[in-house]
Design a protein around this motif. Structure first.
Motif, mmCIF file in Angstrom:
data_model
loop_
_atom_site.group_PDB
_atom_site.id
_atom_site.type_symbol
_atom_site.label_atom_id
_atom_site.label_comp_id
_atom_site.label_asym_id
_atom_site.label_seq_id
_atom_site.Cartn_x
_atom_site.Cartn_y
_atom_site.Cartn_z
ATOM 1 N N GLU A 166 0.804 -1.214 -0.075
ATOM 2 C CA GLU A 166 0.045 0.080 -0.126
ATOM 3 C C GLU A 166 0.807 1.153 0.031
ATOM 4 O OE1 GLU A 166 -3.239 2.088 3.031
ATOM 5 O OE2 GLU A 166 -2.376 0.230 3.462
ATOM 6 N N PHE A 167 0.594 2.142 -0.912
ATOM 7 C CA PHE A 167 1.439 3.420 -1.127
ATOM 8 C C PHE A 167 0.987 4.296 -0.077
ATOM 9 C CE2 PHE A 167 2.410 1.552 -5.171
ATOM 10 C CZ PHE A 167 3.725 1.984 -5.229
ATOM 11 N N THR A 168 1.775 5.283 0.524
ATOM 12 C CA THR A 168 1.439 6.456 1.545
ATOM 13 C C THR A 168 0.316 6.009 2.446
ATOM 14 O OG1 THR A 168 0.240 7.547 -0.150
ATOM 15 C CG2 THR A 168 2.279 8.049 -0.109
ATOM 16 N N PRO A 169 0.616 4.967 3.294
ATOM 17 C CA PRO A 169 -0.673 4.859 4.353
ATOM 18 C C PRO A 169 -0.424 6.134 5.299
ATOM 19 C CG PRO A 169 1.292 3.569 4.570
ATOM 20 C CD PRO A 169 1.492 4.012 3.312
ATOM 21 N N VAL A 170 -1.491 6.294 6.049
ATOM 22 C CA VAL A 170 -1.417 7.197 7.192
ATOM 23 C C VAL A 170 -1.507 6.546 8.491
ATOM 24 C CG1 VAL A 170 -2.658 9.092 8.246
ATOM 25 C CG2 VAL A 170 -2.872 8.760 5.655
ATOM 26 N N PHE A 171 -0.296 7.012 9.065
ATOM 27 C CA PHE A 171 -0.128 6.881 10.587
ATOM 28 C C PHE A 171 -0.210 7.931 11.463
ATOM 29 C CE2 PHE A 171 2.071 3.641 8.153
ATOM 30 C CZ PHE A 171 1.845 2.345 8.810
ATOM 31 N N ARG A 172 -1.226 7.852 12.404
ATOM 32 C CA ARG A 172 -1.302 8.860 13.453
ATOM 33 C C ARG A 172 -1.067 8.576 14.953
ATOM 34 N NH1 ARG A 172 -4.730 12.633 10.589
ATOM 35 N NH2 ARG A 172 -5.945 11.679 8.804
ATOM 36 N N LEU A 173 -0.347 9.529 15.395
ATOM 37 C CA LEU A 173 0.057 9.508 17.059
ATOM 38 C C LEU A 173 -0.627 10.952 17.555
ATOM 39 C CD1 LEU A 173 1.326 7.635 18.784
ATOM 40 C CD2 LEU A 173 3.421 8.679 18.173
ATOM 41 N N GLY A 174 -1.614 10.876 18.044
ATOM 42 C CA GLY A 174 -2.042 12.249 18.844
ATOM 43 C C GLY A 174 -2.083 13.169 17.621
#
Length: 303
Positions: free
Chosen positions: A178-186
């Motif tokens: 998967e290209f450019t997945p989004v990871f969020r931390l706060g």
């Protein structure tokens, strides 16, 4: 024209004094031209699809370019035309260009010959219309008629990531990419180049996060910030993965390794280089992914 090298210099003179940069990590590269956009009405394209002048393989190439963004001719051959002669493929590509399914980007460099600068292929105007009207895909800024401006170095990141994808898919059991997945931390957000999953011979799934860097001004500072983010993300989310850093050569891998070791993330970080991917003697399973410990480069055996 991009860059600060005089275009009035004779090419052979320039080549004698400039460093031979890797093809997809070249600060002297610039876009020479982009093919003009076609203006076919969709009803005309739809008729060609119904009459099979535009084939299922053509449509698959369009879908792939939408996701993979930029591919070279060789990569298209490896993905879709393994059993065809290059001349036959070029005829098919020419028809796709004529109907606007795809589009070419011609680039050149002051540090290498024309033959060393393979054209890039991206989604064309008719290709965008097919995705929108036939498949209901929202193309957005990837429609070449109102595309978001991107640098050549950004395009090269996709080209080299696609090369890794092709080799992973051919040589290993690639389960997900998967290209450019989004990871969020706060409030912090990171979108690495890609994430993928490999299945081991024993049936276990190994997750990877891929970061690709080219020779850009602040890439080391960016990498340090990325490492800090993924270190905290792994700790707080409990998610386990191997971080893969893709750079052009061993020198940049050594620089990246120093950053990774300083940030305390060296035990879960692998490296791969353009040189490894394009070496005629390389084997992805045994001589591509490596770590650097105490200054010693050690390849992983994935077989």
């Amino acid at each position: 024209m991009e860059g600060n090298v005089s275009p009035l210099l004779q090419q052979e003179r320039t080549e004698e004094v400039l460093v031979k940069y890797p093809t997809y990590d070249d600060p002297f590269a610039y876009v020479e031209s982009m093919a003009p956009l076609t203006r076919h009405q969709y009803y005309y394209i739809e008729k060609l699809i119904n009459q099979n002048w535009i084939t299922d393989r053509d449509l698959l190439i369009v879908k792939t370019l939408f996701v993979h963004r930029w591919l070279t001719f060789t990569q298209i051959c490896n993905l879709f035309f393994e059993d065809n002669e290059p001349a036959t493929v070029r005829k098919r590509i020419k028809k796709m260009l004529k109907h606007g399914l795809i589009r070419t980007i011609t680039w050149r460099s002051h540090s290498k010959s024309k033959a060393s600068c393979p054209s890039l292929y991206e989604l064309g105007a008719s290709g965008a219309d097919i995705l929108n009207n036939k498949y209901g895909v929202r193309v957005g800024s990837r429609d070449p008629r109102h595309a978001k401006a991107t640098t050549l170095a950004y395009k090269f990141k996709y080209v080299i990531a696609n090369e890794l994808y092709i080799q992973l898919n051919h040589e290993l059991q690639l389960m997900h990419f998967e290209f450019t997945p989004v990871f969020r931390l706060g409030e912090e957000v990171q979108a690495p180049t890609a994430r993928f999953i490999l299945r081991t011979p024993g049936g276990a799934d190994l997750p990877f996060i891929l970061i690709c860097h080219r020779d850009e001004e602040k890439w080391m500072k960016t990498l340090r910030y990325q490492i800090d983010f993924y270190k905290k993300y792994m700790k707080e989310s409990g998610e386990q993965f191997i971080l893969v850093i893709l750079v052009s050569d061993e020198k940049k891998a050594e620089i990246a390794n120093k950053i990774v070791r300083t940030e305390g993330f060296g035990e879960t970080t692998w490296f791969v280089t353009d040189n490894d991917l394009y070496s005629p003697d390389h084997c992805l399973t045994k001589s591509s992914f490596f770590e650097i410990a105490d200054g010693v480069k050690q390849y992983f055996d994935l077989s």
